[in-house]
Scaffold this motif. Structure first.
Motif, PDB file in Angstrom:
ATOM      1  N   GLY A 388       0.779  -1.312   0.000  1.00 34.83           N
ATOM      2  CA  GLY A 388       0.007  -0.070   0.084  1.00 34.83           C
ATOM      3  C   GLY A 388       0.679   1.238  -0.020  1.00 34.83           C
ATOM      4  O   GLY A 388       0.398   2.268   0.191  1.00 34.83           O
ATOM      5  N   ALA A 389       2.158   1.092  -0.298  1.00 34.37           N
ATOM      6  CA  ALA A 389       2.807   2.504  -0.243  1.00 34.37           C
ATOM      7  C   ALA A 389       2.821   3.256  -1.888  1.00 34.37           C
ATOM      8  O   ALA A 389       2.832   2.475  -2.708  1.00 34.37           O
ATOM      9  N   GLU A 390       3.158   4.121  -1.675  1.00 37.43           N
ATOM     10  CA  GLU A 390       3.372   5.127  -2.731  1.00 37.43           C
ATOM     11  C   GLU A 390       4.767   5.340  -3.041  1.00 37.43           C
ATOM     12  O   GLU A 390       5.713   5.486  -2.405  1.00 37.43           O
ATOM     13  N   THR A 391       5.012   5.264  -4.557  1.00 37.74           N
ATOM     14  CA  THR A 391       6.726   5.471  -5.053  1.00 37.74           C
ATOM     15  C   THR A 391       6.670   6.942  -6.222  1.00 37.74           C
ATOM     16  O   THR A 391       5.698   6.643  -6.860  1.00 37.74           O
ATOM     17  N   ARG A 392       7.496   7.567  -5.656  1.00 35.12           N
ATOM     18  CA  ARG A 392       7.666   8.508  -6.838  1.00 35.12           C
ATOM     19  C   ARG A 392       9.138   8.793  -7.342  1.00 35.12           C
ATOM     20  O   ARG A 392      10.020   8.236  -6.226  1.00 35.12           O
ATOM     21  N   VAL A 393       9.470   9.204  -8.337  1.00 30.27           N
ATOM     22  CA  VAL A 393      10.891   9.557  -8.662  1.00 30.27           C
ATOM     23  C   VAL A 393      11.166  10.935  -8.724  1.00 30.27           C
ATOM     24  O   VAL A 393      10.565  11.903  -9.401  1.00 30.27           O
ATOM     25  N   GLU A 394      12.387  11.544  -8.283  1.00 32.05           N
ATOM     26  CA  GLU A 394      12.631  12.594  -7.992  1.00 32.05           C
ATOM     27  C   GLU A 394      14.096  12.980  -8.402  1.00 32.05           C
ATOM     28  O   GLU A 394      14.690  12.088  -8.411  1.00 32.05           O
ATOM     29  N   ASN A 395      14.406  14.340  -8.761  1.00 29.67           N
ATOM     30  CA  ASN A 395      15.796  14.558  -9.117  1.00 29.67           C
ATOM     31  C   ASN A 395      16.565  13.852 -10.048  1.00 29.67           C
ATOM     32  O   ASN A 395      17.931  13.469  -9.975  1.00 29.67           O
ATOM     33  N   ALA A 396      16.048  13.395 -11.158  1.00 30.90           N
ATOM     34  CA  ALA A 396      16.607  12.609 -12.092  1.00 30.90           C
ATOM     35  C   ALA A 396      17.468  13.453 -12.888  1.00 30.90           C
ATOM     36  O   ALA A 396      17.167  14.612 -13.176  1.00 30.90           O
ATOM     37  N   TYR A 397      18.528  12.901 -13.197  1.00 27.26           N
ATOM     38  CA  TYR A 397      19.658  13.671 -14.023  1.00 27.26           C
ATOM     39  C   TYR A 397      20.283  12.570 -14.844  1.00 27.26           C
ATOM     40  O   TYR A 397      20.400  11.497 -14.804  1.00 27.26           O
ATOM     41  N   PRO A 398      20.778  13.089 -16.132  1.00 31.91           N
ATOM     42  CA  PRO A 398      21.376  12.193 -17.175  1.00 31.91           C
ATOM     43  C   PRO A 398      22.653  12.089 -17.000  1.00 31.91           C
ATOM     44  O   PRO A 398      23.450  12.576 -16.107  1.00 31.91           O
ATOM     45  N   GLY A 399      23.269  11.065 -17.424  1.00 29.21           N
ATOM     46  CA  GLY A 399      24.552  10.583 -17.470  1.00 29.21           C
ATOM     47  C   GLY A 399      25.332  11.652 -18.704  1.00 29.21           C
ATOM     48  O   GLY A 399      24.872  12.353 -19.283  1.00 29.21           O
ATOM     49  N   TRP A 400      26.555  11.345 -18.498  1.00 29.98           N
ATOM     50  CA  TRP A 400      27.521  12.085 -19.397  1.00 29.98           C
ATOM     51  C   TRP A 400      28.194  10.955 -20.694  1.00 29.98           C
ATOM     52  O   TRP A 400      28.799  10.078 -19.998  1.00 29.98           O
ATOM     53  N   THR A 401      27.930  11.067 -21.569  1.00 30.55           N
ATOM     54  CA  THR A 401      28.294  10.326 -22.758  1.00 30.55           C
ATOM     55  C   THR A 401      29.694  10.471 -22.998  1.00 30.55           C
ATOM     56  O   THR A 401      30.085  11.461 -23.238  1.00 30.55           O
ATOM     57  N   PRO A 402      30.714   9.188 -22.922  1.00 33.90           N
ATOM     58  CA  PRO A 402      32.091   9.740 -23.345  1.00 33.90           C
ATOM     59  C   PRO A 402      32.170   9.758 -24.686  1.00 33.90           C
ATOM     60  O   PRO A 402      31.582   9.319 -25.523  1.00 33.90           O
ATOM     61  N   ASP A 403      33.358  10.460 -24.869  1.00 36.65           N
ATOM     62  CA  ASP A 403      33.792  11.032 -26.288  1.00 36.65           C
ATOM     63  C   ASP A 403      35.303  10.627 -26.217  1.00 36.65           C
ATOM     64  O   ASP A 403      36.154  11.396 -26.063  1.00 36.65           O
ATOM     65  N   PRO A 404      35.662   9.370 -26.383  1.00 30.06           N
ATOM     66  CA  PRO A 404      37.290   9.072 -26.517  1.00 30.06           C
ATOM     67  C   PRO A 404      38.064   9.700 -27.344  1.00 30.06           C
ATOM     68  O   PRO A 404      39.074   9.795 -27.494  1.00 30.06           O
ATOM     69  N   GLU A 405      37.310  10.303 -28.572  1.00 28.37           N
ATOM     70  CA  GLU A 405      38.084  11.085 -29.456  1.00 28.37           C
ATOM     71  C   GLU A 405      38.326  12.449 -29.462  1.00 28.37           C
ATOM     72  O   GLU A 405      38.819  13.369 -30.051  1.00 28.37           O
ATOM     73  N   SER A 406      37.848  12.925 -28.284  1.00 33.77           N
ATOM     74  CA  SER A 406      38.088  14.366 -27.747  1.00 33.77           C
ATOM     75  C   SER A 406      39.419  14.991 -27.804  1.00 33.77           C
ATOM     76  O   SER A 406      40.260  14.546 -27.032  1.00 33.77           O
ATOM     77  N   PRO A 407      39.541  16.112 -28.505  1.00 34.98           N
ATOM     78  CA  PRO A 407      40.752  16.685 -28.767  1.00 34.98           C
ATOM     79  C   PRO A 407      41.424  16.958 -27.289  1.00 34.98           C
ATOM     80  O   PRO A 407      42.372  17.110 -27.047  1.00 34.98           O
ATOM     81  N   LEU A 408      40.210  17.759 -26.382  1.00 36.27           N
ATOM     82  CA  LEU A 408      40.633  17.959 -25.190  1.00 36.27           C
ATOM     83  C   LEU A 408      41.253  16.957 -24.420  1.00 36.27           C
ATOM     84  O   LEU A 408      42.483  17.006 -23.725  1.00 36.27           O
ATOM     85  N   LEU A 409      40.746  15.471 -24.516  1.00 42.14           N
ATOM     86  CA  LEU A 409      41.203  14.641 -23.819  1.00 42.14           C
ATOM     87  C   LEU A 409      42.848  13.956 -24.429  1.00 42.14           C
ATOM     88  O   LEU A 409      43.618  13.932 -23.444  1.00 42.14           O
ATOM     89  N   ALA A 410      42.839  14.237 -25.619  1.00 41.87           N
ATOM     90  CA  ALA A 410      44.153  14.023 -26.304  1.00 41.87           C
ATOM     91  C   ALA A 410      45.374  14.919 -25.614  1.00 41.87           C
ATOM     92  O   ALA A 410      46.454  14.637 -25.259  1.00 41.87           O
ATOM     93  N   ARG A 411      44.947  16.263 -25.695  1.00 36.86           N
ATOM     94  CA  ARG A 411      45.807  17.155 -24.906  1.00 36.86           C
ATOM     95  C   ARG A 411      46.030  16.899 -23.642  1.00 36.86           C
ATOM     96  O   ARG A 411      47.307  16.960 -23.348  1.00 36.86           O
ATOM     97  N   PHE A 412      45.122  16.522 -22.906  1.00 38.74           N
ATOM     98  CA  PHE A 412      45.549  16.190 -21.479  1.00 38.74           C
ATOM     99  C   PHE A 412      46.397  15.001 -21.352  1.00 38.74           C
ATOM    100  O   PHE A 412      47.220  14.957 -20.626  1.00 38.74           O
ATOM    101  N   ARG A 413      46.225  13.972 -22.227  1.00 43.46           N
ATOM    102  CA  ARG A 413      47.016  12.861 -22.016  1.00 43.46           C
ATOM    103  C   ARG A 413      48.401  13.206 -22.425  1.00 43.46           C
ATOM    104  O   ARG A 413      49.332  12.528 -21.936  1.00 43.46           O
ATOM    105  N   GLN A 414      48.562  13.802 -23.407  1.00 43.25           N
ATOM    106  CA  GLN A 414      49.880  14.307 -23.957  1.00 43.25           C
ATOM    107  C   GLN A 414      50.586  15.175 -22.927  1.00 43.25           C
ATOM    108  O   GLN A 414      51.900  14.795 -22.562  1.00 43.25           O
ATOM    109  N   LEU A 415      49.860  16.027 -22.178  1.00 44.83           N
ATOM    110  CA  LEU A 415      50.365  16.731 -21.032  1.00 44.83           C
ATOM    111  C   LEU A 415      50.782  15.816 -19.798  1.00 44.83           C
ATOM    112  O   LEU A 415      51.896  15.943 -19.455  1.00 44.83           O
TER     113      LEU A 415
END
Length: 489
Positions: A388-415
């Motif tokens: 007899g309980a009520e269930t609700r969903v709050e504060n849902a937030y999306p994930g962060w989809t990876p971008d392995p080919e990011s130029p920013l990532l490449a710069r950080f890895r080189q550094l």
């Protein structure tokens, strides 16, 4: 307080972290710290703004000659998790965090340290202060209520940030860089359950489970640590043959921390107390053996109490509630196939209470797949509807989809390779970094997340490795300078 922090290197970062330790800032109480930063910014001629949600944005113009470089947003959250050991009185809304150093790590005395995300905030403030640094246009975004609801990021103003690159400073692993994270949602269950008066032959007993390590409900969920709510419900099931029925229950304090302690008041028939205590000794031995080497401090106790409550849950209601909690989704649901070694979907039974027949549960579901988050929420709804309980969903937030080919990532890895002689591990974290939300609002932002070595986040064992703070600071400075030189895409 915390004067010893002034002797640590880099002084410019630790000085700001000392300010954070001395300024109470649990989630929902960031106003004092935010105002302090605003006054600090004004004294240095830096502009600042707030949005309607209460987030703070501080801007610093580019170093002369670097005006055309990509704009950088340094991002962290002002709030901290408020967890203290049960025997340590601490008011997180008024008391500073007292720190100490041991074996190269900084700890707090019997409370969370707030290195999550205080170290990131301190580093961002240090960048704003460091006039020896060559940089393009800088923005420092300080969000609020990250630890409780992601409310600051979810309410972030659109068309507010001007930068092209976001450096999230809320990661906790030396030698790693994060390019993706889980999304999540709070699942809230409530019910008013029937009660009846204690019989003349019933007496109240206090049942407690304490001594667990606890930890972060995302990054520690797969480590096999005990969850006080999960374990105490198991004990309650075992005590049902002794006629136990629930009077009240209090387990966990935050939905994003693994519960370390849980307490219940039971009604037991007079002649069952001794047998219940004997069964508890057996359960203690079983649970200690199961958690050996992972969570070695578990303590179970059952003591008769003097006060006599008026009512307890009816036998049927108590049995149904304990049964529902016993089979509720918990822990790691699935590991990721696309990102080996990373939890894809999990759930934490974070906070459970029962007072006067009013039952409330707050669970935090995390997943790399929004569909899996919805499915677990629906399983809660289906299960607890049976009582007899009520269930609700709050504060849902999306994930962060990876971008392995990011130029920013490449710069950080080189550094990282040039400065430290090693390639950083590229990771996806099973936790709710704000990057997913911010990326949804600003899809053109290039993003990575990195930080110093922090362990025990969301628990009183939280600590930060001192040497890693300097390493992270040097990487951050070097990356900002390289980006100012226009070497990153």
């Amino acid at each position: 307080m915390n004067e010893h922090l002034d002797s640590l290197t880099p002084a410019i970062v630790w000085r700001h972290f000392r300010t954070l330790c001395n300024t109470p800032r649990p989630s929902g109480h960031e106003a004092e710290l935010r105002a302090l930063i605003e006054r600090w910014a004004e004294a240095r001629g830096l502009t600042h703004e707030r949005d309607a949600a209460g987030n703070l944005l501080v801007r610093k113009p580019a170093t002369p000659g670097c005006e055309q470089a990509s704009g950088i947003v340094l991002q962290g959250h002002l709030d901290m998790v408020a967890q203290a050991n049960a025997d340590h009185p601490h008011d997180f809304t008024t008391d500073p965090i007292e720190t100490y150093i041991a074996d190269g790590w900084l700890y707090a005395t019997n409370t969370t340290l707030g290195a999550d995300n205080g170290m990131g905030v301190a580093a961002a403030l240090a960048v704003l202060e460091d006039n020896s640094l060559c940089h393009g246009p800088l923005e420092a975004l300080f969000t609020i209520e990250e630890e409780t609801s992601m409310g600051g990021a979810l309410g972030l103003a659109e068309n507010w940030l001007k930068g092209d690159i976001l450096l999230n400073l809320d990661s906790e692993d030396r030698g790693q860089v994060y390019i993706g994270c889980a999304g999540g949602a709070d699942v809230l269950v409530t019910a008013n359950l029937p009660t009846s008066a204690l019989r003349d032959d019933e007496r109240p007993w206090r049942l407690s489970l304490t001594g667990l390590v606890g930890g972060h409900s995302g990054i520690d969920i797969h480590k096999g640590r005990g969850n006080a709510n999960r374990l105490l419900v198991r004990v309650l099931r075992a005590l049902e043959p002794h006629g136990a029925r629930l009077i009240d229950y209090h387990g966990g304090t935050l939905r994003n921390a693994l519960p370390r302690e849980a307490f219940a008041t039971l009604a037991l028939v007079d002649d069952e107390g001794e047998a219940a205590q004997a069964r508890l000794s057996e359960l203690q031995a079983e649970l200690v053996a199961e958690l050996a080497g992972v969570d070695d401090g578990l303590v179970l106790a059952l003591e008769e109490v003097e006060s006599t409550p008026d009512e307890a849950l009816t036998t049927t209601a108590s049995h149904m509630l304990v049964a529902a909690l016993h089979v509720a989704p918990y822990g790691v649901e699935r590991m990721s196939v696309e990102v080996p070694g990373v939890v894809e979907t999990s759930n934490n039974l974070g906070v459970v209470t029962l007072v006067g027949g009013r039952f409330e549960l707050c669970a935090l579901v995390r997943s790399l797949r929004d569909s899996a988050t919805r499915d677990i929420a629906d399983r809660f709804r289906a299960l607890f509807a049976l009582i007899g309980a009520e269930t609700r969903v709050e504060n849902a937030y999306p994930g962060w989809t990876p971008d392995p080919e990011s130029p920013l990532l490449a710069r950080f890895r080189q550094l990282h390779q040039r400065r430290l002689g090693s390639d950083p591990e590229v990771k996806v974290i099973h936790a709710g970094l704000e990057c997913g939300i911010l990326g949804g609002k600003y899809p053109e932002l290039a993003m990575i997340s990195f930080g110093p070595q922090i362990r025990g986040a969301h628990s009183p064992n939280e600590r930060v490795e001192i040497d890693s703070v300097d390493e992270c600071w040097q990487l951050l400075r070097a990356l900002i300078e390289e980006l100012a030189e226009g070497q990153a895409a």
